[in-house]
Design a protein around this motif. Structure first.
Motif, PDB file in Angstrom:
ATOM      1  N   ARG A  59       0.773  -1.146   0.002  1.00 23.02           N
ATOM      2  CA  ARG A  59       0.027   0.027  -0.070  1.00 23.02           C
ATOM      3  C   ARG A  59       0.793   1.290   0.065  1.00 23.02           C
ATOM      4  O   ARG A  59       0.730   2.151  -0.625  1.00 23.02           O
ATOM      5  N   LEU A  60       1.949   1.400   0.778  1.00 20.21           N
ATOM      6  CA  LEU A  60       2.878   2.386   0.759  1.00 20.21           C
ATOM      7  C   LEU A  60       3.480   2.626  -0.513  1.00 20.21           C
ATOM      8  O   LEU A  60       3.538   3.748  -1.097  1.00 20.21           O
ATOM      9  N   ALA A  61       3.795   1.650  -1.169  1.00 17.38           N
ATOM     10  CA  ALA A  61       4.571   1.737  -2.544  1.00 17.38           C
ATOM     11  C   ALA A  61       3.553   2.230  -3.551  1.00 17.38           C
ATOM     12  O   ALA A  61       4.199   2.820  -4.351  1.00 17.38           O
ATOM     13  N   ALA A  81      -1.127  -0.079  -8.648  1.00 20.14           N
ATOM     14  CA  ALA A  81      -1.935  -0.631  -7.840  1.00 20.14           C
ATOM     15  C   ALA A  81      -1.963  -2.294  -7.754  1.00 20.14           C
ATOM     16  O   ALA A  81      -1.729  -2.984  -6.868  1.00 20.14           O
ATOM     17  N   VAL A  82      -1.790  -2.676  -8.930  1.00 22.11           N
ATOM     18  CA  VAL A  82      -1.465  -4.013  -9.065  1.00 22.11           C
ATOM     19  C   VAL A  82       0.210  -4.362  -9.624  1.00 22.11           C
ATOM     20  O   VAL A  82       0.459  -3.838 -10.494  1.00 22.11           O
ATOM     21  N   HIS A  83       0.900  -4.918  -8.604  1.00 20.14           N
ATOM     22  CA  HIS A  83       2.533  -4.999  -8.864  1.00 20.14           C
ATOM     23  C   HIS A  83       2.885  -6.218  -8.231  1.00 20.14           C
ATOM     24  O   HIS A  83       2.213  -7.012  -7.583  1.00 20.14           O
ATOM     25  N   VAL A  84       4.499  -6.256  -8.191  1.00 21.43           N
ATOM     26  CA  VAL A  84       5.070  -7.458  -7.647  1.00 21.43           C
ATOM     27  C   VAL A  84       5.979  -6.867  -6.844  1.00 21.43           C
ATOM     28  O   VAL A  84       6.933  -6.093  -7.145  1.00 21.43           O
ATOM     29  N   LEU A  85       6.240  -7.457  -5.584  1.00 21.06           N
ATOM     30  CA  LEU A  85       7.080  -6.911  -4.448  1.00 21.06           C
ATOM     31  C   LEU A  85       8.149  -8.259  -4.227  1.00 21.06           C
ATOM     32  O   LEU A  85       7.985  -9.010  -4.430  1.00 21.06           O
ATOM     33  N   GLY A  86       9.498  -7.838  -4.305  1.00 17.92           N
ATOM     34  CA  GLY A  86      10.354  -8.959  -4.347  1.00 17.92           C
ATOM     35  C   GLY A  86      11.018  -8.971  -2.884  1.00 17.92           C
ATOM     36  O   GLY A  86      11.305  -7.909  -2.248  1.00 17.92           O
ATOM     37  N   THR A  87      10.998 -10.317  -2.148  1.00 17.12           N
ATOM     38  CA  THR A  87      11.144 -10.568  -1.054  1.00 17.12           C
ATOM     39  C   THR A  87      12.223 -11.459  -1.156  1.00 17.12           C
ATOM     40  O   THR A  87      12.524 -12.261  -1.744  1.00 17.12           O
ATOM     41  N   ALA A 125      11.837 -14.194   0.213  1.00 17.55           N
ATOM     42  CA  ALA A 125      11.084 -15.770  -0.207  1.00 17.55           C
ATOM     43  C   ALA A 125      10.804 -15.633  -1.593  1.00 17.55           C
ATOM     44  O   ALA A 125       9.944 -16.846  -1.864  1.00 17.55           O
ATOM     45  N   GLY A 126      10.781 -14.837  -2.189  1.00 21.46           N
ATOM     46  CA  GLY A 126      10.419 -14.779  -3.622  1.00 21.46           C
ATOM     47  C   GLY A 126       9.427 -13.611  -4.053  1.00 21.46           C
ATOM     48  O   GLY A 126       9.139 -12.813  -3.038  1.00 21.46           O
ATOM     49  N   ASP A 127       9.292 -13.759  -5.200  1.00 22.97           N
ATOM     50  CA  ASP A 127       8.168 -12.571  -5.547  1.00 22.97           C
ATOM     51  C   ASP A 127       6.951 -12.755  -5.016  1.00 22.97           C
ATOM     52  O   ASP A 127       6.299 -13.780  -5.011  1.00 22.97           O
ATOM     53  N   ILE A 128       6.285 -11.583  -4.614  1.00 24.72           N
ATOM     54  CA  ILE A 128       4.891 -11.565  -4.118  1.00 24.72           C
ATOM     55  C   ILE A 128       4.158 -10.615  -4.917  1.00 24.72           C
ATOM     56  O   ILE A 128       4.142  -9.506  -5.046  1.00 24.72           O
ATOM     57  N   ALA A 129       2.809 -11.076  -5.559  1.00 24.63           N
ATOM     58  CA  ALA A 129       2.093 -10.252  -6.102  1.00 24.63           C
ATOM     59  C   ALA A 129       1.240  -9.567  -5.370  1.00 24.63           C
ATOM     60  O   ALA A 129       0.829 -10.044  -4.461  1.00 24.63           O
ATOM     61  N   ALA A 130       0.871  -8.241  -5.398  1.00 21.62           N
ATOM     62  CA  ALA A 130       0.072  -7.794  -4.645  1.00 21.62           C
ATOM     63  C   ALA A 130      -1.087  -6.667  -5.420  1.00 21.62           C
ATOM     64  O   ALA A 130      -0.819  -6.358  -6.636  1.00 21.62           O
ATOM     65  N   GLU A 131      -2.079  -6.679  -4.755  1.00 23.02           N
ATOM     66  CA  GLU A 131      -3.060  -5.738  -5.482  1.00 23.02           C
ATOM     67  C   GLU A 131      -3.668  -4.810  -4.474  1.00 23.02           C
ATOM     68  O   GLU A 131      -4.316  -5.094  -3.225  1.00 23.02           O
ATOM     69  N   VAL A 155      -2.459  -9.658  -1.326  1.00 19.29           N
ATOM     70  CA  VAL A 155      -1.203 -10.318  -1.672  1.00 19.29           C
ATOM     71  C   VAL A 155      -1.280 -11.711  -1.803  1.00 19.29           C
ATOM     72  O   VAL A 155      -1.978 -12.614  -1.014  1.00 19.29           O
ATOM     73  N   ARG A 156      -0.362 -12.437  -2.832  1.00 19.89           N
ATOM     74  CA  ARG A 156      -0.421 -13.883  -3.037  1.00 19.89           C
ATOM     75  C   ARG A 156       1.003 -14.209  -2.331  1.00 19.89           C
ATOM     76  O   ARG A 156       2.090 -13.813  -2.930  1.00 19.89           O
ATOM     77  N   LEU A 157       1.154 -14.979  -1.749  1.00 16.67           N
ATOM     78  CA  LEU A 157       2.158 -15.516  -0.876  1.00 16.67           C
ATOM     79  C   LEU A 157       2.892 -16.746  -1.693  1.00 16.67           C
ATOM     80  O   LEU A 157       2.232 -17.163  -2.772  1.00 16.67           O
ATOM     81  N   THR A 158       3.953 -17.094  -1.551  1.00 20.64           N
ATOM     82  CA  THR A 158       4.760 -18.036  -2.096  1.00 20.64           C
ATOM     83  C   THR A 158       4.070 -19.377  -1.698  1.00 20.64           C
ATOM     84  O   THR A 158       3.074 -19.482  -0.640  1.00 20.64           O
ATOM     85  N   MET A 159       4.240 -20.269  -2.449  1.00 16.56           N
ATOM     86  CA  MET A 159       3.483 -21.704  -2.277  1.00 16.56           C
ATOM     87  C   MET A 159       3.834 -22.248  -0.791  1.00 16.56           C
ATOM     88  O   MET A 159       5.098 -22.213  -0.558  1.00 16.56           O
ATOM     89  N   PRO A 160       2.914 -22.666  -0.046  1.00  9.78           N
ATOM     90  CA  PRO A 160       3.517 -23.651   1.210  1.00  9.78           C
ATOM     91  C   PRO A 160       4.434 -24.814   0.884  1.00  9.78           C
ATOM     92  O   PRO A 160       4.229 -25.357  -0.190  1.00  9.78           O
ATOM     93  N   LYS A 161       5.058 -24.874   1.784  1.00  8.70           N
ATOM     94  CA  LYS A 161       5.949 -26.097   1.605  1.00  8.70           C
ATOM     95  C   LYS A 161       6.160 -26.712   3.109  1.00  8.70           C
ATOM     96  O   LYS A 161       5.996 -26.166   3.923  1.00  8.70           O
ATOM     97  N   GLY A 162       6.963 -28.043   2.798  1.00  8.09           N
ATOM     98  CA  GLY A 162       7.274 -28.763   4.035  1.00  8.09           C
ATOM     99  C   GLY A 162       6.134 -29.100   5.076  1.00  8.09           C
ATOM    100  O   GLY A 162       6.060 -29.027   6.268  1.00  8.09           O
TER     101      GLY A 162
END
Length: 286
Positions: free
Chosen positions: A96-98, A106-112, A114-120, A130-137
Motif C-alpha cells: 500500500r505504501l509503495a 495498484a497491481v504490482h510485484v514485491l520482491g522479498t 522468499a520470492g516475488d509476491i504479487a500484490a493488489e 497479496v499472493r504468498l509463495t507456495m506453502p512447503k514442508g
C-alpha cells in the motif's frame, strides 16, 4: 530561544503502518540510501518501544535491481534485528505504501527474500491482497515435549516456518510461555519457528493467537501465520478454501487456499509519518 524542526540536521523520513495490529516502520530507501550492513542495527533501535519509534518490524523499500521481475524490493527486519524472508501483514503494508508514494502501480510485484509476491491495492480503501509463495514442508500429526507436557502440532512453511497447535479454547492460554518454549525447541533448530495457536469455530472461521519469532512475543496478528493456520486446518478437513481468520487484535484476515499459492487480504493502515533523528538513537548511516 525558539526551537525549529528545520534546525535538526540529517533526519530521515519514515512512515508508521499497521496491518491487523502488526505494526511496522517503513523507510523509502531511495531517499535514505542506507547500506544493507547497517539495517539490522537500525531495526533494533527504531523498533525499540519508548526509546525509538516502536514497532514489530522495520521495512526498507528499494528499487529492484536490473533484470528483476519485481517492481521494487524490500529489506525486512524483525524488531530484534533479524532479517526475515517474508511477512504477510508487512507485505500488505509495503504494497500500500509503495502505491501511495508512486513506487508501484495498484497491481504490482514485491520482491522479498522468499520470492516475488504479487500484490493488489484496492484504491480508495485500506484493503490490500497479496499472493504468498507456495506453502512447503507440510507435516501433520507431530508432537513436541515442552514445559513438562506433550504438545501435538502441525507444521508448514508459508514463506517463514510455522508450527500450528489446535486447541478448543485460547482465552486462558499462556501464549508467551508456551510459544517461546516451542519457538526455541531443538525440533525447530537452528532457525526456530513461529508458533500459532488456533481454534476452529466453523468450516469458514478460525481464531488465532501467534507467538512471533523475531518479535519474541505474542503479536496482535501474523499474516503468514494466518495462512499457515488455514493451510493446516484445510489439510485436516476442518475448513474450506475460503477462511476468515480472527486475530488477537480483533481484526479479520481473509485467506484463500486453493490449488495454487494462497492469498491474504486485509487492511493496511497508514497511521502517521514524519522525520526521525537517527543520532538520538545512536544510529549512523555507516
Amino acid at each position: 530561544m525558539g526551537f525549529g524542526i528545520s534546525g535538526i540536521a540529517k533526519t530521515v523520513p519514515f512512515f508508521k503502518m499497521q496491518g491487523c495490529g502488526n505494526d511496522f516502520v517503513l523507510i523509502d530507501n531511495r531517499v535514505a540510501r542506507l547500506p544493507v550492513a547497517a539495517m539490522s542495527g537500525w531495526a533494533q533501535a527504531v523498533c525499540r518501544k519508548a526509546f525509538g519509534v516502536g514497532a514489530d518490524g522495520l521495512v526498507f523499500l528499494d528499487d529492484a535491481p536490473a533484470g528483476a521481475t519485481a517492481d521494487y524490493i524490500w529489506h525486512f527486519y524483525n524488531a530484534d534485528g533479524s532479517r526475515a524472508e517474508m511477512c504477510g501483514n508487512g507485505a500488505r503494508c509495503a504494497a500500500r505504501l509503495a502505491f501511495l508514494i508512486g513506487l508501484a502501480p495498484a497491481v504490482h510485484v514485491l520482491g522479498t527474500d522468499a520470492g516475488d509476491i504479487a500484490a493488489e491495492v484496492f484504491a480508495g480503501t485500506s484493503q490490500v491482497r497479496v499472493r504468498l509463495t507456495m506453502p512447503k514442508g507440510l507435516l501433520l500429526g507431530m508432537e513436541v515435549e515442552v514445559s513438562g507436557m506433550t504438545v501435538p502440532f502441525h507444521f508448514v512453511d508459508t514463506g517463514v516456518p510455522h508450527a500450528v497447535v489446535i486447541r478448543e479454547d485460547l482465552a486462558d492460554l499462556d501464549v508467551a510461555g508456551l510459544g517461546r518454549a516451542m519457538r526455541y525447541h531443538e525440533e525447530f533448530a537452528p532457525a526456530g519457528t513461529n508458533v500459532n495457536f488456533i481454534t476452529v469455530e466453523n468450516h469458514g472461521r478460525i481464531r488465532l493467537r501467534t507467538y512471533e519469532r523475531g518479535v519474541e512475543a505474542e503479536t496482535y496478528a501474523c499474516g503468514t501465520g494466518a495462512v499457515a493456520s488455514a493451510v493446516v486446518a484445510g489439510a485436516l478437513g476442518l475448513v474450506g478454501g475460503e477462511v476468515e481468520v480472527v486475530t488477537t487484535g480483533g481484526e479479520v484476515l481473509g485467506v484463500s487456499v486453493g490449488e495454487g499459492a494462497p492469498y491474504l487480504r486485509g487492511a493496511a493502515e497508514l497511521i502517521f509519518w514524519g522525520d526521525m533523528d537517527p543520532a538520538s538513537m545512536g544510529l549512523s548511516r555507516d
